[in-house]
Motif scaffolding. Structure first.
Motif, PDB file in Angstrom:
ATOM      1  N   TRP A 187      -4.634   1.882   1.149  1.00 16.55           N
ATOM      2  CA  TRP A 187      -5.965   1.877   0.554  1.00 16.55           C
ATOM      3  C   TRP A 187      -6.682   3.161   0.933  1.00 16.55           C
ATOM      4  CZ3 TRP A 187      -4.094  -3.058   0.359  1.00 16.55           C
ATOM      5  CH2 TRP A 187      -4.510  -3.843  -0.722  1.00 16.55           C
ATOM      6  N   GLN A 188      -7.504   3.642   0.029  1.00 18.15           N
ATOM      7  CA  GLN A 188      -8.353   4.776   0.345  1.00 18.15           C
ATOM      8  C   GLN A 188      -9.262   4.394   1.519  1.00 18.15           C
ATOM      9  OE1 GLN A 188      -9.428   7.866  -2.029  1.00 18.15           O
ATOM     10  NE2 GLN A 188      -7.231   7.696  -2.049  1.00 18.15           N
ATOM     11  N   ASP A 189      -9.188   5.123   2.606  1.00 16.07           N
ATOM     12  CA  ASP A 189     -10.230   5.015   3.621  1.00 16.07           C
ATOM     13  C   ASP A 189     -11.332   5.972   3.176  1.00 16.07           C
ATOM     14  OD1 ASP A 189      -9.176   3.061   5.412  1.00 16.07           O
ATOM     15  OD2 ASP A 189      -7.738   4.525   6.129  1.00 16.07           O
ATOM     16  N   ASP A 190     -11.155   7.245   3.420  1.00  7.01           N
ATOM     17  CA  ASP A 190     -12.083   8.207   2.833  1.00  7.01           C
ATOM     18  C   ASP A 190     -11.649   8.475   1.388  1.00  7.01           C
ATOM     19  OD1 ASP A 190      -9.810   9.525   4.206  1.00  7.01           O
ATOM     20  OD2 ASP A 190     -10.628  11.335   3.289  1.00  7.01           O
ATOM     21  N   TYR A 191     -12.644   8.539   0.508  1.00 10.15           N
ATOM     22  CA  TYR A 191     -12.366   8.742  -0.911  1.00 10.15           C
ATOM     23  C   TYR A 191     -11.727  10.117  -1.104  1.00 10.15           C
ATOM     24  CZ  TYR A 191     -13.052   9.233  -5.930  1.00 10.15           C
ATOM     25  OH  TYR A 191     -12.848   9.420  -7.274  1.00 10.15           O
ATOM     26  N   ASN A 192     -10.496  10.117  -1.628  1.00  8.02           N
ATOM     27  CA  ASN A 192      -9.757  11.374  -1.787  1.00  8.02           C
ATOM     28  C   ASN A 192      -8.765  11.227  -2.929  1.00  8.02           C
ATOM     29  OD1 ASN A 192      -8.239  13.689  -1.625  1.00  8.02           O
ATOM     30  ND2 ASN A 192      -7.615  13.422   0.502  1.00  8.02           N
ATOM     31  N   PRO A 193      -9.077  11.755  -4.106  1.00  7.05           N
ATOM     32  CA  PRO A 193      -8.175  11.629  -5.258  1.00  7.05           C
ATOM     33  C   PRO A 193      -6.799  12.232  -5.022  1.00  7.05           C
ATOM     34  CG  PRO A 193     -10.342  12.383  -5.953  1.00  7.05           C
ATOM     35  CD  PRO A 193     -10.322  12.456  -4.457  1.00  7.05           C
ATOM     36  N   ASP A 194      -6.667  13.139  -4.047  1.00  2.00           N
ATOM     37  CA  ASP A 194      -5.391  13.804  -3.794  1.00  2.00           C
ATOM     38  C   ASP A 194      -4.552  13.112  -2.728  1.00  2.00           C
ATOM     39  OD1 ASP A 194      -5.802  15.811  -5.665  1.00  2.00           O
ATOM     40  OD2 ASP A 194      -6.902  17.067  -4.242  1.00  2.00           O
ATOM     41  N   TRP A 195      -5.022  11.971  -2.230  1.00  5.81           N
ATOM     42  CA  TRP A 195      -4.300  11.319  -1.129  1.00  5.81           C
ATOM     43  C   TRP A 195      -3.140  10.464  -1.628  1.00  5.81           C
ATOM     44  CZ3 TRP A 195      -4.087   6.006   0.656  1.00  5.81           C
ATOM     45  CH2 TRP A 195      -3.459   5.877   1.894  1.00  5.81           C
ATOM     46  N   THR A 196      -2.002  10.609  -0.968  1.00  8.35           N
ATOM     47  CA  THR A 196      -0.869   9.699  -1.158  1.00  8.35           C
ATOM     48  C   THR A 196      -0.469   9.167   0.207  1.00  8.35           C
ATOM     49  OG1 THR A 196       1.452   9.486  -1.834  1.00  8.35           O
ATOM     50  CG2 THR A 196       0.743  11.654  -1.072  1.00  8.35           C
ATOM     51  N   PRO A 197      -0.125   7.889   0.312  1.00 15.00           N
ATOM     52  CA  PRO A 197       0.292   7.336   1.596  1.00 15.00           C
ATOM     53  C   PRO A 197       1.762   7.582   1.908  1.00 15.00           C
ATOM     54  CG  PRO A 197       0.223   5.604  -0.037  1.00 15.00           C
ATOM     55  CD  PRO A 197      -0.257   6.856  -0.726  1.00 15.00           C
ATOM     56  N   ASN A 198       2.503   8.143   0.965  1.00 15.22           N
ATOM     57  CA  ASN A 198       3.958   8.236   1.073  1.00 15.22           C
ATOM     58  C   ASN A 198       4.372   9.588   1.666  1.00 15.22           C
ATOM     59  OD1 ASN A 198       6.719   8.174   0.730  1.00 15.22           O
ATOM     60  ND2 ASN A 198       6.654   7.507  -1.402  1.00 15.22           N
ATOM     61  N   THR A 199       5.005   9.559   2.829  1.00 15.62           N
ATOM     62  CA  THR A 199       5.453  10.808   3.457  1.00 15.62           C
ATOM     63  C   THR A 199       6.434  11.563   2.564  1.00 15.62           C
ATOM     64  OG1 THR A 199       7.186   9.571   4.631  1.00 15.62           O
ATOM     65  CG2 THR A 199       5.140   9.971   5.813  1.00 15.62           C
ATOM     66  N   THR A 200       7.259  10.845   1.816  1.00 13.40           N
ATOM     67  CA  THR A 200       8.224  11.482   0.920  1.00 13.40           C
ATOM     68  C   THR A 200       7.523  12.256  -0.184  1.00 13.40           C
ATOM     69  OG1 THR A 200       9.696   9.611   1.366  1.00 13.40           O
ATOM     70  CG2 THR A 200      10.307  11.049  -0.449  1.00 13.40           C
TER      71      THR A 200
ATOM     72  N   GLU B 276     -16.257  13.347   4.337  1.00 13.69           N
ATOM     73  CA  GLU B 276     -15.308  12.243   4.466  1.00 13.69           C
ATOM     74  C   GLU B 276     -16.102  10.940   4.350  1.00 13.69           C
ATOM     75  OE1 GLU B 276     -11.394  11.300   7.204  1.00 13.69           O
ATOM     76  OE2 GLU B 276     -13.140  12.249   8.125  1.00 13.69           O
ATOM     77  N   THR B 277     -15.914  10.258   3.218  1.00  8.75           N
ATOM     78  CA  THR B 277     -16.745   9.100   2.881  1.00  8.75           C
ATOM     79  C   THR B 277     -15.868   7.880   2.634  1.00  8.75           C
ATOM     80  OG1 THR B 277     -18.258  10.622   1.759  1.00  8.75           O
ATOM     81  CG2 THR B 277     -18.582   8.274   1.365  1.00  8.75           C
ATOM     82  N   ASP B 278     -16.136   6.801   3.358  1.00  7.55           N
ATOM     83  CA  ASP B 278     -15.337   5.586   3.219  1.00  7.55           C
ATOM     84  C   ASP B 278     -15.624   4.944   1.868  1.00  7.55           C
ATOM     85  OD1 ASP B 278     -14.830   2.538   3.537  1.00  7.55           O
ATOM     86  OD2 ASP B 278     -13.775   3.452   5.227  1.00  7.55           O
ATOM     87  N   MET B 279     -14.595   4.816   1.049  1.00  2.00           N
ATOM     88  CA  MET B 279     -14.776   4.320  -0.314  1.00  2.00           C
ATOM     89  C   MET B 279     -15.264   2.877  -0.340  1.00  2.00           C
ATOM     90  SD  MET B 279     -12.041   4.128  -3.451  1.00  2.00           S
ATOM     91  CE  MET B 279     -12.452   3.252  -4.975  1.00  2.00           C
TER      92      MET B 279
END
Length: 521
Positions: free
Chosen positions: A285-298, A382-385
């Motif tokens: 889940w988005q913690d800080d709102y970031n359209p460029d975030w992916t949780p996947n290390t790969t 850094e803003t919590d969505m």
């Protein structure tokens, strides 16, 4: 424990002619029969009672020896033959060929209350599609899948469900970060529940092999059993099917964006024709709102599956499904028309969803501009969505812009670092926002109720799941139960659960399992 068994999939679709369970290319078949491996010391550690009821069982059934034996893979339920599906897929945009259920084994299909469900074990051993894997799953990933499946359902997001979570008593070797430091972890099994587990990749495999007879058989089977509203024939039937899948996929992604969910591995073999979220791997889940975030290390380098690109990837995946169905239609133009309509339809629904999130009823040039400005503001700091949108409902139309800004300030991760320029930008946005609120006929309380119905207070943040995992690895399963209960009512205030309405703690910022995750499970 008594279940009303169906075997539609295996009765109608072609089975693998080879019955031995070894890794291989499987041709001319939609599935292979395979028996789960018996775990050494299985234990049920959590059951979702709502899913129990969904399939026609009672709470007392969950404590029976039959339940443990069936859903650990120790015994095969009477008059059933477990199987693994054959499918292919595009992974990270590249054709991967045959994939299939490498660590998922479908136990059986059941019917209850005029609904059909397929029950599938994840982590019950090798199948012909395991490639280089062992077919098992570890406790950490199984906890994440079990909790997330149910959390997503209660958020109103289309999803598979999870009946139960079990430990196997066996150790599983995994390299969590793919850095050569493999270690043994406790093994586990999750029982997934869905109308079916048919994916885009099921059709891709048959089309890639020019097996058009079985492609048509699979498509006809899927339409007849899961899309009964489609009563057309010939090419029109297959176009209607593709249009329905496209619409369901679009709606699913809108829900993902609404709650801040990032799937993390949107390969075509992880896309359901039912438009439900499947294969919970390195999600977040988005913690800080970031359209460029992916949780996947790969995916950390190219960020193909980042939050802001999920709709584009869904469209790309639908293009691959269209290519697979093309031999049944033999016309590109009507398929292209459906694909071309996706992005405009998505943008329209996305705009309405975002207006719902900020409590604005009217869609016009000014309100859409307000949404776009908000998206730009959310990345200034850094803003919590989750906290931002939930607290936004507390704004009163009679507030000043400074009062309104104060109501959402707890969503900032470093309030003391906000620059004067960024604060001014926020105050300007609130000036426009308050103007819209004052022009609306709805009262503050009416608006708050509507906003709180679409903006959850509680989501399964990665650090929450990680706390449950670390406790469970010490055989303390209480946090799994606690989070499960909280996440059943994500839109309610739940004063006793207020500690979970909190920003990601500093210790979780870079911790493995909290910031990013691998596919290793």
């Amino acid at each position: 424990m008594k279940l009303k068994i169906q075997n539609k999939f295996t009765e109608i679709l072609p089975a693998d002619s080879i019955t031995e369970n070894y890794v291989r290319q499987v041709a001319g078949a939609s599935f292979s029969y395979v028996t789960p491996e018996k775990p050494s010391n299985p234990k049920v550690i959590h059951v979702a009672e709502e899913v129990l009821e969904l399939i026609g069982l009672e709470p007392k059934d969950a404590t029976s020896t039959d339940f443990l034996a069936t859903f650990s893979g120790t015994t095969v339920y009477p008059e059933t033959k477990p199987f693994a599906m054959a499918y292919a897929g595009h992974q990270f945009g590249n054709w991967a060929g045959q994939l299939g259920d490498g660590r998922a084994i479908n136990l059986f299909e059941i019917e209850h209350n005029n609904q059909s469900w397929m029950l599938q074990l994840k982590g019950a051993g090798k199948t012909p599609y395991s490639r280089r894997g062992d077919g098992f799953a570890v406790l950490r990933s199984s906890i994440r899948e079990h909790l997330c499946s149910e959390a997503m359902f209660h958020l109103g997001v289309p999803t598979t469900r999870s009946l139960c979570l079990l430990t196997t008593g066996d150790s599983v070797l995994r390299d969590v970060l793919y850095n050569g430091n493999a270690a043994y972890e406790p093994g586990a099994i999750v029982c997934r529940v869905a109308p079916s587990f048919i994916r885009f990749g099921n059709f891709e495999l048959l089309a890639a092999r020019n097996d058009f007879e079985n492609l048509q058989l699979l498509t006809d089977f899927t339409i007849q059993n899961y899309f009964p509203e489609i009563t057309l024939e010939g090419k029109a039937k297959y176009l209607a099917f593709f249009k329905a899948v496209s619409q369901k996929t679009l709606d699913m992604v809108i829900h993902w964006q609404r709650v801040g969910f990032v799937h993390g591995v949107m390969n075509t073999d992880n896309m359901s024709v039912h438009g439900i979220t499947i294969d919970y791997g390195p999600y977040g889940w988005q913690d800080d709102y970031n359209p460029d975030w992916t949780p996947n290390t790969t995916d950390s380098e190219n960020r193909r599956y980042r939050f802001g690109q999920q709709a584009d990837v869904a469209l790309w995946n639908l293009m691959q499904l269209a290519n697979a169905l093309y031999p049944l239609i033999d016309e590109a133009e009507p398929l292209e028309a459906i694909l071309n309509a996706f992005s405009p339809q998505y943008q329209k629904k996305y705009n309405q969803m975002m207006l719902d999130k900020i409590g604005i009823q009217e869609e016009n040039e000014a309100t859409i501009a307000l949404v776009k400005a908000l998206e730009e503001n959310l990345v200034l700091e850094e803003t919590d969505m989750t906290i931002f949108f939930r607290n936004l409902a507390e704004v009163d139309k009679n507030d000043t812009e400074i009062m309104a800004f104060d109501r959402i300030k707890t969503a900032f991760y470093a309030l003391e670092e906000i620059t004067e320029r960024n604060e001014s930008t926020w105050l300007f946005w609130f000036t426009q926002y308050l103007t819209q609120l004052k022009a609306a006929t709805a009262s503050d309380e009416e608006r708050k109720q509507k906003m709180n119905a679409v903006n959850p207070k509680y989501v399964l943040r990665n650090y929450m799941a990680q706390l449950a995992i670390e406790a469970a690895e010490k055989e303390d399963y209480s946090l799994i139960s606690e989070l499960y209960e909280v996440l059943k009512n994500p839109y309610d205030e739940q004063p006793e659960a207020e500690k979970w309405f909190a920003k990601r703690p500093d210790w979780a910022r870079t911790k493995v399992g909290c910031s990013m995750l691998s596919c290793s499970s």
